[in-house]
Every structure is written in structure tokens, then in C-alpha cells.
Design a protein around this motif. Structure first.
Motif, mmCIF file in Angstrom:
data_model
loop_
_atom_site.group_PDB
_atom_site.id
_atom_site.type_symbol
_atom_site.label_atom_id
_atom_site.label_comp_id
_atom_site.label_asym_id
_atom_site.label_seq_id
_atom_site.Cartn_x
_atom_site.Cartn_y
_atom_site.Cartn_z
ATOM 1 N N LYS A 119 0.830 -1.216 0.000
ATOM 2 C CA LYS A 119 0.000 0.000 0.000
ATOM 3 C C LYS A 119 0.859 1.259 0.000
ATOM 4 O O LYS A 119 0.420 2.305 -0.455
ATOM 5 N N ASN A 123 -2.236 1.779 -4.156
ATOM 6 C CA ASN A 123 -3.400 0.958 -3.853
ATOM 7 C C ASN A 123 -3.587 -0.118 -4.925
ATOM 8 O O ASN A 123 -3.955 -1.252 -4.625
ATOM 9 N N TYR A 126 -1.189 -2.937 -4.360
ATOM 10 C CA TYR A 126 -1.658 -3.724 -3.218
ATOM 11 C C TYR A 126 -2.701 -4.745 -3.663
ATOM 12 O O TYR A 126 -2.590 -5.930 -3.353
ATOM 13 N N TRP A 127 -3.717 -4.300 -4.393
ATOM 14 C CA TRP A 127 -4.777 -5.210 -4.824
ATOM 15 C C TRP A 127 -4.269 -6.235 -5.833
ATOM 16 O O TRP A 127 -4.680 -7.390 -5.833
ATOM 17 N N VAL A 130 -2.552 -8.855 -3.774
ATOM 18 C CA VAL A 130 -3.543 -9.686 -3.080
ATOM 19 C C VAL A 130 -4.149 -10.706 -4.043
ATOM 20 O O VAL A 130 -4.248 -11.894 -3.729
#
Length: 175
Positions: A119, A123, A126-127, A130
């Protein structure tokens, strides 16, 4: 001034990403040959790692006087596993789905646990991290619970995983 220069470009991640993608593309070309090659490489690396463990243990003993027997035990186990894999390729091919299942699961779980640090960069990164790690967990579970069918698809699954990791590394290089 270019924002990429301010944040920095990570050449190590970029090169690693390209290498992962190249290995993925090679994996898609010859699935059966890759299984045998993977067993041979893992066997050879196990022997090298075992010798390294024993060598490092001796060097640590030389410099510190600390005499742990565990590195010798681990080194011997690694060497035995390596020899077994090299002289019994069939057994190595059968165990590959389990080896990669645990590798995918552990690597992806650690990736999810450390995803919060992504992050800091963005953003979106980050996603992306994930999602890639969730896919890695799903691949690991698939390999773990479907070992027979996994043997037939392992080369493609490994290639797909390496492709995702390679893309992630390249994205990370531009953080």
C-alpha cells in the motif's frame, strides 16, 4: 522530473520478473520434459544445498566455536533427498505436485501477510498483489487435493504461477 525516477526503478525486480516470464514460457512448450527437468534440478539443488549446509556449519564452527549438529543433519537429509530424486525420477515426478502445492501455499500466504507493505507504493499494486497471492493459494490447494491430475497439468500450472510472479515483479519494478 519523472515520477518513476523519484520513486526509483528496481532493476533487480525487473530482471527477476523477465526471468520468471521466460521460465513460464519455456514451461508451456514441453510439459512432460519439464517435469523430468524440474525433478533433476530439484535433486541437484538439494545435493548442493546439503553440501552448503555442511560447509557453512564447519565455517561457523571455525569462526564462532559454536558446534550445532542440526546443519549436518539437515545437510545429510538434503543430500539423501537429492540422490533419491536423481536416481528415481518417477518418484520425483509423483511427489512434485505436493512439493509445489506446499511451495505455492506458503509463498502465497506469506505474500498475503506482507501485502500491506504494498500500500505504501500504490493501492493498485496492493490489490494486484492480493489477487496474485489468492490465485497462488488456489493453485496450491488444487495441487494438494488433486495430485494425480496435477501431475498432468503441473507444468502448465507452474508456468501460470511463474507468469503471475513475473508480472508482479515487473509491476513492482516501476513502483
Amino acid at each position: 522530473m519523472d515520477t518513476r525516477q523519484q520513486k526509483g526503478f528496481n532493476w533487480g525486480s525487473f530482471i527477476l520478473g523477465i526471468l520468471f516470464i521466460l521460465v513460464a514460457l519455456l514451461s508451456f512448450q514441453d510439459p512432460v520434459g519439464n517435469l523430468v527437468a524440474i525433478v533433476i534440478v530439484i535433486g541437484a539443488f538439494a545435493i548442493i544445498k546439503g553440501l552448503f549446509e555442511i560447509f557453512v556449519r564447519n565455517k561457523v564452527k571455525e569462526f564462532t566455536g559454536y558446534q550445532s549438529k542440526m546443519p549436518i543433519v539437515i545437510g545429510i537429509i538434503d543430500i539423501v533427498i537429492g540422490v533419491l530424486l536423481l536416481f528415481n525420477i518417477g518418484a520425483g515426478v509423483i511427489t512434485l505436485p505436493f512439493v509445489f502445492a506446499f511451495w505455492f501455499l506458503l509463498d502465497s500466504i506469506v505474500g498475503l501477510m506482507t501485502a500491506g507493505t504494498a500500500k505504501v507504493y500504490s493501492n493498485g499494486y496492493y490489490w494486484f498483489t492480493v489477487v496474485v497471492n489468492i490465485i497462488g493459494i488456489l493453485l496450491g490447494i488444487y495441487l494438494l487435493f488433486n495430485p494425480l491430475s496435477s501431475v498432468l497439468t503441473l507444468s502448465f500450472l507452474v508456468g501460470a504461477y511463474f507468469m503471475l510472479v513475473g508480472i508482479t515483479e515487473i509491476v513492482y519494478a516501476f513502483r
